[in-house]
Design an enzyme around this catalytic site. Sequence first.
Site, PDB file in Angstrom:
ATOM      1  N   GLU A 149       7.075 -22.211   7.800  1.00 23.15           N
ATOM      2  CA  GLU A 149       7.496 -21.383   8.937  1.00 23.15           C
ATOM      3  C   GLU A 149       8.431 -22.108   9.890  1.00 23.15           C
ATOM      4  OE1 GLU A 149       4.398 -21.725  12.500  1.00 23.15           O
ATOM      5  OE2 GLU A 149       3.530 -20.753  10.752  1.00 23.15           O
ATOM      6  N   GLU A 197       0.814  -1.221   0.000  1.00 25.18           N
ATOM      7  CA  GLU A 197       0.000   0.000   0.000  1.00 25.18           C
ATOM      8  C   GLU A 197       0.846   1.270   0.000  1.00 25.18           C
ATOM      9  OE1 GLU A 197      -3.078   0.226  -0.427  1.00 25.18           O
ATOM     10  OE2 GLU A 197      -4.048  -1.617   0.227  1.00 25.18           O
TER      11      GLU A 197
END
Length: 302
Positions: free
Chosen positions: A116, A85
């Site tokens: 992960e 953004e």
Amino acid sequence: MLNQLNQLTTEASNPASAQIDSLSALQIVQLINQQDALVAAAVNTQAEMIAEAVDVIADRFRSNGRLIYLGAGTSGRLGVLDASECPPTFRTPPEMVVGVIAGGPEALTRAIEGAEDHPEFAERDLAKINLSSNDVLVGIATSGRTPYVIGGLKYARSIGAFTIGLSCNPNCQLRPLSQIMIAPIVGPEIVSGSTRMKAGTATKMVLNMLTTGAMIRIGKTYGNRMVDVRATNEKLVARSRQMLSEIVGISGDQAEQLLQQCDGEVKTAIVVHIKEVSPQTARQMLVDVDGHLSRLLATPSE
């Protein structure tokens, strides 16, 4: 592993939702909303640490450093979201704020099994983007124990990058690896362990503060106006035109013409109009004040 999970606030059972499967849809929605209302207060307890992080990030930006978010699952996705953004909102280059997620881009839309669990993968991924001592790494792990994030923070420290930890568990494994630790304690989730909920909301709030605060500090706004917006769609083009019109007091048509002269740069257009200079001169004047429009406009014209 089981003992470790039992000690995590985010994995605990929430007494308020113990009978949630017997509630109506309206009651479920209201209960979730009541729990979400606790998040802002939890984030507020971390205001001083967040503000300290904002200033560190802004300082690194001023010296051409970067902000790197690192996470897995929801935490990684939120980092990528916030980073993506920044270019349209603040006219920043895509490499200035970067989101790195365990498992790579594919993990944005589906779970990558075991991604992960490998700390060494984080070192590999950070080396790929040339993490340096001039950068800030924000390791995001709501549990505070994600191996991928721990590995990334260790690597960042080894090369001298500034490290910030973000978790929703107080005494977590990120803390000793982080020069600044941000830990909003939101409590157990409505669905036990579903950290995409309150913990995810808290994470997004903190990330908003980090980037927005740092961008404001380096002059990316004029008051509360996003004068460095990159108009990549019709909505943003209209916003740019309206913003320029209101700030300098000209018609929408005049604003549109001025923006065309300035390659769509609102900040440049404001300086051109008020200081009565060319776009090229306006850009240099902004460089001379490190992009701070308010500082420039406070200087009398010669």
